[in-house]
Every structure is written in C-alpha cells, then in structure tokens.
Design a protein around this motif. Structure first.
Motif, short mmCIF file in Angstrom:
data_model
loop_
_atom_site.label_atom_id
_atom_site.label_comp_id
_atom_site.label_asym_id
_atom_site.label_seq_id
_atom_site.Cartn_x
_atom_site.Cartn_y
_atom_site.Cartn_z
N ALA A 100 9.67 -2.64 3.82
CA ALA A 100 10.57 -3.65 3.19
C ALA A 100 10.53 -3.82 1.72
O ALA A 100 9.26 -4.21 1.36
N GLY A 101 11.57 -3.84 1.10
CA GLY A 101 11.66 -4.22 -0.28
C GLY A 101 11.11 -3.17 -1.30
O GLY A 101 11.13 -3.32 -2.58
N VAL A 102 10.62 -2.10 -0.54
CA VAL A 102 10.52 -0.95 -1.58
C VAL A 102 11.69 0.28 -1.93
O VAL A 102 12.13 0.47 -0.81
N SER A 103 12.26 0.02 -2.95
CA SER A 103 13.18 0.92 -3.18
C SER A 103 13.01 2.33 -3.24
O SER A 103 12.07 3.04 -3.38
N LEU B 90 10.87 9.42 5.44
CA LEU B 90 11.61 8.11 5.82
C LEU B 90 10.61 6.88 5.42
O LEU B 90 9.68 6.98 5.95
N SER B 91 11.34 5.99 4.70
CA SER B 91 10.34 4.84 4.28
C SER B 91 10.88 3.69 4.92
O SER B 91 12.23 3.50 5.23
N ASN C 236 12.64 14.70 0.08
CA ASN C 236 13.96 14.36 0.14
C ASN C 236 13.78 12.46 0.67
O ASN C 236 12.92 12.52 1.89
N VAL C 237 14.06 11.68 0.05
CA VAL C 237 13.43 10.24 0.41
C VAL C 237 14.91 9.54 1.20
O VAL C 237 16.10 9.62 0.62
N VAL C 238 14.70 8.89 2.31
CA VAL C 238 15.71 7.96 3.05
C VAL C 238 14.94 6.72 3.37
O VAL C 238 13.84 6.85 4.05
N ARG C 239 15.55 5.68 2.92
CA ARG C 239 15.11 4.32 3.36
C ARG C 239 15.87 3.65 4.72
O ARG C 239 16.83 3.99 4.75
N ILE C 240 14.96 3.34 5.75
CA ILE C 240 15.68 3.12 6.73
C ILE C 240 14.96 1.33 6.98
O ILE C 240 13.96 1.13 6.68
N MET C 241 15.89 0.67 7.66
CA MET C 241 15.44 -0.56 8.12
C MET C 241 15.63 -0.61 9.75
O MET C 241 16.65 -0.76 9.94
N PRO C 242 14.65 -0.32 10.38
CA PRO C 242 14.92 -0.26 11.98
C PRO C 242 14.21 -1.76 12.37
O PRO C 242 14.13 -2.70 11.77
N ILE D 88 0.85 -1.07 -0.04
CA ILE D 88 -0.09 0.11 0.07
C ILE D 88 0.88 1.39 0.10
O ILE D 88 0.60 2.21 0.16
N VAL D 89 2.32 1.11 -0.20
CA VAL D 89 2.89 2.17 -0.01
C VAL D 89 2.72 3.38 -1.37
O VAL D 89 2.62 4.70 -1.20
N GLY D 90 2.31 2.81 -2.42
CA GLY D 90 2.01 3.71 -3.66
C GLY D 90 0.64 4.40 -3.28
O GLY D 90 0.79 5.47 -3.49
#
Length: 250
Positions: A79-82, A75-76, A93-99, A58-60
């Motif tokens: 998981a798996g969403v580039s 901040l995204s 400004n986009v930053v991807r994180i895995m907390p 549902i990110v889109g």
C-alpha cells in the motif's frame, strides 16, 4: 494478504507456487498450499510472476535482493508504494495491485494498474476473483473501496445478524442468513445487466415488507455514513503514500 493469495492460487489448482520468507513460522503456515518453500530470495529469478507482499517500509530492501529480468512480471501489493518506485529498483515488468483477503476463497475484488498488465496477470487474477484495471492515480480510492471495504461489509452483516437475533433467531442461523444474503446479492449485482437501483425495485413489491424497510434506509443517513467511511479510508491511503514518498526523498 500474501497467504490469502497463496491459498486462492492453490485452490484454483492451475499454478506452481513457491513461498519465500525469512520467517520459518510464516513458511510453515502456508506449506500445505504451495509446491515449495524457501528462504532463498534468489529462487525468484526462476519464476514467471513474482508477488511482493510485504509492508511498505521494507519494499526497498526486498527489491534490492531480487535479481529479476525484463521477461518476468513483478506484482506489488504494498500500500502506498508507487509503480515508479518499484520500477526504479527492478528490471521486471511491474504491475501494482490492491487485492483483498477474499482471494483465499476465490472471491477477491482487486484493483490493478492498467499500465503493464499482461494476459498472464489477468489469468492469475481471474483465478482468485474479480478485478478492475484502473489508472494508478485512482489507487487510493480503490484501496478504500475494495481493500478496506470487506471490514465495512462485515460490519453491515453483523448489524443485520444482530437484528435477526433480536427478533428471535439463533445467533448462528442469523449470521448464516445475513452473510449468505450479502453473498447472493453481490453475485446478483455482478451477473445482472440491471442497475443496482433496478434490482432494488425488483425486490420491493408495492405495500410489501421490503419497501417498508427501504423507506427507513432512504430516510436515513446510511448512504452518507458509508461514503464517509470510504472517504476516511481513502484519506488515510493518501497519507500513507505521502509518508512513504517523504521517506524515499530523504
């Protein structure tokens, strides 16, 4: 994961947090830890940092409802969403994180894509734990190590606690001793200038109790089994990313 971050940020006492969700029960569950709750996604336009903590599928849809500006940071944690996918759908400004879930107690381990990281993001992550800045290509292995890793550690804590119970300890006492031992050992690794091997040697006195136990571990396949668990989690992360990419191409 979203609620864990909310509770961790609240615990730090340094942030003004608004929780947005269409599910009233979800908002009620975090109401005590935020300054404001809302179901109106347009309120995100007033935030310096917007965290998208939703399932990948549902990110889109969520991004299509967000109207963010270039001076905001998104901040995204999906998981798996580039990053490319998210950047194509927002001006922020986009930053991807895995907390991980330890954000709730301020003990989070997080991987963050090096591109786009600002001092503001670093400060936010510092307030809920430790983080490493990595290339996005390494996000699948990071997901396995720090995202899935807590479950592997819980398993090992349980194994040590069970051994304590079998040896005569009360269950609560064994769990406390095992869990605190992991916590203390982890903190030592983070704060010490010595390598892990050097720390093991420091605990192992010649002819002592620890060296006897370590001999059993060194002669076992424990390290290979842990590596296999991490590899399996990494492979699944890669599969999820590929599945998401395939859906996006359709």
């Amino acid at each position: 994961m979203g609620s864990a971050l909310i509770k961790g940020l609240h615990r730090s006492g340094k942030h003004t947090v608004t929780a947005c969700d269409l599910d009233p029960d979800a908002l009620e569950s975090v109401a005590d830890y935020v300054d404001h709750t809302t179901s109106d996604v347009s309120e995100a336009s007033a935030a310096d940092v917007v965290i998208v903590a939703v399932k990948p599928d549902i990110v889109g849809a969520v991004l299509s409802d967000l109207d963010l500006s270039p001076d905001q940071t998104l901040l995204s944690i999906a998981a798996g969403v580039s990053t490319d996918y998210v950047e194509a759908r927002t001006d922020a400004n986009v930053v991807r994180i895995m907390p991980n879930l330890a954000a709730e107690t301020g003990d989070m381990a997080a991987a963050v894509t090096a591109d786009g990281v600002t001092d503001e993001v670093r400060e936010l992550l510092d307030d809920v734990g430790e983080f490493a800045e990595i290339d996005e290509a390494k996000m699948d292995i990071a997901t396995a190590v720090n995202g899935s890793g807590p479950a592997f550690v819980f398993y090992l804590i349980q194994a040590m606690a069970d051994a304590g119970v079998e040896g005569g300890l009360e269950e609560d006492d064994a769990e406390t001793l095992a869990a605190q031992t992991f916590k203390g050992a982890a903190e030592t690794v983070l704060r010490s200038e010595q390598s892990v091997d050097e720390l093991i040697d420091a605990v192992c006195s010649p002819n002592g109790t620890t060296i006897e136990g370590m001999e059993v571990l060194w002669d076992s396949d424990a390290d290979a089994d842990v590596a296999a668990a991490v590899a399996a989690a990494e492979e699944r992360s890669e599969e999820l990313a590929a599945e998401f990419g395939s859906e996006d191409d359709e």
